[in-house]
Motif scaffolding. Structure first.
Motif, PDB file in Angstrom:
ATOM      1  N   GLY A  20      -3.133 -38.684 -69.385  1.00 20.87           N
ATOM      2  CA  GLY A  20      -2.572 -38.643 -68.240  1.00 20.87           C
ATOM      3  C   GLY A  20      -1.928 -39.958 -67.804  1.00 20.87           C
ATOM      4  N   LEU A  41     -13.433 -31.067 -66.815  1.00 21.19           N
ATOM      5  CA  LEU A  41     -12.466 -31.464 -65.872  1.00 21.19           C
ATOM      6  C   LEU A  41     -11.269 -32.228 -66.587  1.00 21.19           C
ATOM      7  CD1 LEU A  41     -15.149 -32.612 -63.150  1.00 21.19           C
ATOM      8  CD2 LEU A  41     -13.419 -30.482 -62.860  1.00 21.19           C
ATOM      9  N   PRO A  43      -8.653 -31.900 -68.579  1.00 17.39           N
ATOM     10  CA  PRO A  43      -7.293 -31.713 -68.783  1.00 17.39           C
ATOM     11  C   PRO A  43      -6.543 -31.355 -67.292  1.00 17.39           C
ATOM     12  CG  PRO A  43      -8.566 -30.223 -70.198  1.00 17.39           C
ATOM     13  CD  PRO A  43      -9.559 -30.878 -69.358  1.00 17.39           C
ATOM     14  N   ALA A  44      -7.288 -31.006 -66.326  1.00 19.67           N
ATOM     15  CA  ALA A  44      -6.622 -30.742 -65.101  1.00 19.67           C
ATOM     16  C   ALA A  44      -6.487 -32.231 -64.317  1.00 19.67           C
ATOM     17  CB  ALA A  44      -7.545 -29.716 -64.183  1.00 19.67           C
ATOM     18  N   LEU A  45      -7.595 -33.221 -64.583  1.00 28.79           N
ATOM     19  CA  LEU A  45      -7.400 -34.343 -63.969  1.00 28.79           C
ATOM     20  C   LEU A  45      -6.073 -35.131 -64.472  1.00 28.79           C
ATOM     21  CD1 LEU A  45     -11.181 -35.367 -63.302  1.00 28.79           C
ATOM     22  CD2 LEU A  45      -9.419 -34.641 -61.544  1.00 28.79           C
ATOM     23  N   GLU A  47      -3.524 -34.191 -65.329  1.00 32.83           N
ATOM     24  CA  GLU A  47      -1.977 -33.646 -64.996  1.00 32.83           C
ATOM     25  C   GLU A  47      -1.595 -34.370 -63.775  1.00 32.83           C
ATOM     26  OE1 GLU A  47      -2.288 -29.517 -63.825  1.00 32.83           O
ATOM     27  OE2 GLU A  47      -2.631 -28.980 -65.913  1.00 32.83           O
ATOM     28  N   ARG A  48      -2.517 -35.137 -63.121  1.00 35.63           N
ATOM     29  CA  ARG A  48      -2.190 -36.043 -62.006  1.00 35.63           C
ATOM     30  C   ARG A  48      -2.691 -37.353 -61.970  1.00 35.63           C
ATOM     31  NH1 ARG A  48      -4.518 -33.747 -56.417  1.00 35.63           N
ATOM     32  NH2 ARG A  48      -3.542 -35.709 -56.019  1.00 35.63           N
ATOM     33  N   GLN A 240     -19.785 -30.754 -62.719  1.00 36.69           N
ATOM     34  CA  GLN A 240     -18.740 -30.969 -63.565  1.00 36.69           C
ATOM     35  C   GLN A 240     -19.282 -30.085 -64.799  1.00 36.69           C
ATOM     36  OE1 GLN A 240     -21.277 -33.017 -62.799  1.00 36.69           O
ATOM     37  NE2 GLN A 240     -21.424 -35.021 -63.569  1.00 36.69           N
ATOM     38  N   ASP A 245     -14.920 -25.309 -62.450  1.00 37.39           N
ATOM     39  CA  ASP A 245     -13.692 -24.556 -61.748  1.00 37.39           C
ATOM     40  C   ASP A 245     -13.945 -24.816 -60.222  1.00 37.39           C
ATOM     41  OD1 ASP A 245     -12.634 -23.995 -64.243  1.00 37.39           O
ATOM     42  OD2 ASP A 245     -13.280 -22.149 -64.363  1.00 37.39           O
ATOM     43  N   LEU A 248     -13.402 -28.590 -59.127  1.00 37.59           N
ATOM     44  CA  LEU A 248     -11.937 -29.147 -58.987  1.00 37.59           C
ATOM     45  C   LEU A 248     -11.465 -29.221 -57.886  1.00 37.59           C
ATOM     46  CD1 LEU A 248     -10.218 -30.455 -60.900  1.00 37.59           C
ATOM     47  CD2 LEU A 248      -9.318 -28.155 -61.416  1.00 37.59           C
ATOM     48  N   PRO A 249     -11.031 -27.990 -57.206  1.00 39.52           N
ATOM     49  CA  PRO A 249     -10.262 -28.017 -55.891  1.00 39.52           C
ATOM     50  C   PRO A 249     -10.843 -29.082 -54.849  1.00 39.52           C
ATOM     51  CG  PRO A 249     -11.193 -25.996 -56.107  1.00 39.52           C
ATOM     52  CD  PRO A 249     -11.555 -26.535 -57.556  1.00 39.52           C
ATOM     53  N   LEU A 252     -10.291 -32.720 -55.875  1.00 36.69           N
ATOM     54  CA  LEU A 252      -8.988 -33.059 -55.779  1.00 36.69           C
ATOM     55  C   LEU A 252      -8.667 -33.256 -54.387  1.00 36.69           C
ATOM     56  CD1 LEU A 252      -7.089 -30.684 -58.265  1.00 36.69           C
ATOM     57  CD2 LEU A 252      -7.466 -33.205 -58.396  1.00 36.69           C
TER      58      LEU A 252
END
Length: 261
Positions: A20, A41, A43-45, A47-48, A240, A245, A248-249, A252
């Motif tokens: 990232g 977690l 891959p999604a983290l 992204e930002r 975690q 899933d 995660l929201p 974030l």
């Protein structure tokens, strides 16, 4: 894969870059844990954020090499941030990782811009500070049958709906650590005093806790957390792993509160 390491009297603190770009986000595991607990977690983290994953001494693959305390572990994290020339780091600390991230921020406030505790800090029994006699009593009881006590604890704090194989996998991972290290880390955690350390913080702190820890805090509040924002993510101590899933929201949304683009 880029790795950084900083020595402490308890053993080396290691951090691995997990991908990232953007603001650095450091993930710190809890008692008997390891950085791999965050895998679902990452891959999604990534992204930002520029995601960094810590491995503390005392876990399954990193035995202690000396006396341990939350302060020493946190100072090791702070040293590592300086060595890696990282700034504006946001730290997520799970369970025992909460005190560690607080100590890191006390040691290197110029490197850290926010702290997010994950199921941590708000339960007086674990974070309020215990006397030497209380710590010795807890150690004796836990050490009498460490495997059974560890399994019972993990099964009790996992969410009711967590599948049995997931709970068994958490137990197996923690119990790969040396028994003497697990006991030393418990002692160090119980000796740490949230009420003495939090007032010294110079960086923002937020908590994302389970319903169980939130209820424990409601029953016996810690005054030092009176003005700390606390959000409930659901149930279970290992979100975690148990429900990434769903976590995660919420995670974030809390990180957004630190002004991270």
């Amino acid at each position: 894969m880029i790795r950084h390491s900083a020595d402490t009297p308890a053993g080396p603190v290691r951090v691995t870059a997990a991908g990232g770009q953007g603001r650095p986000l450091l993930l710190i595991h809890g008692w008997g844990g390891q950085g791999a607990q965050w895998t679902a977690l990452l891959p999604a983290l990534a992204e930002r954020f520029q995601v960094l994953v810590a491995d503390l001494p005392g876990g399954p693959d990193a035995p202690l090499s000396g006396a341990v305390s939350m302060e020493r572990l946190g100072q090791g994290v702070a040293t590592l941030l300086r060595q890696a020339k990282l700034r504006e780091v946001v730290i997520v600390g799970h369970s025992m990782g909460g005190p560690v991230m607080v100590e890191a921020a006390l040691a290197a406030p110029d490197r850290i811009s926010g702290l997010l505790g994950l199921d941590t800090l708000a339960d007086r029994m674990f974070y309020g500070g215990s006397s030497a006699a209380e710590i010795a009593m807890r150690r004796t009881a836990f050490a009498a049958d460490l495997v059974r006590q560890t399994r019972a604890m993990i099964f009790a704090i996992a969410a009711l709906g967590t599948p049995e194989p997931v709970k068994e996998a958490i137990c197996a991972s923690v119990l790969r650590a040396r028994p003497e290290d697990l006991l030393a880390l418990r002692d160090a955690l119980f000796a740490w005093r949230c009420g003495e350390r939090l007032p010294r913080l110079a960086v923002p702190l937020r908590l994302l806790n389970s319903a169980e820890v939130t209820a424990a805090h409601a029953r016996d509040p810690l005054p030092s957390l009176a003005r700390v924002p606390q959000t409930v993510y659901g149930t279970g101590h290992f979100p975690q792993i148990e429900s990434p899933d769903r976590l995660l929201p919420a995670l974030l949304a809390e990180l957004d509160q630190f002004g991270i683009d």
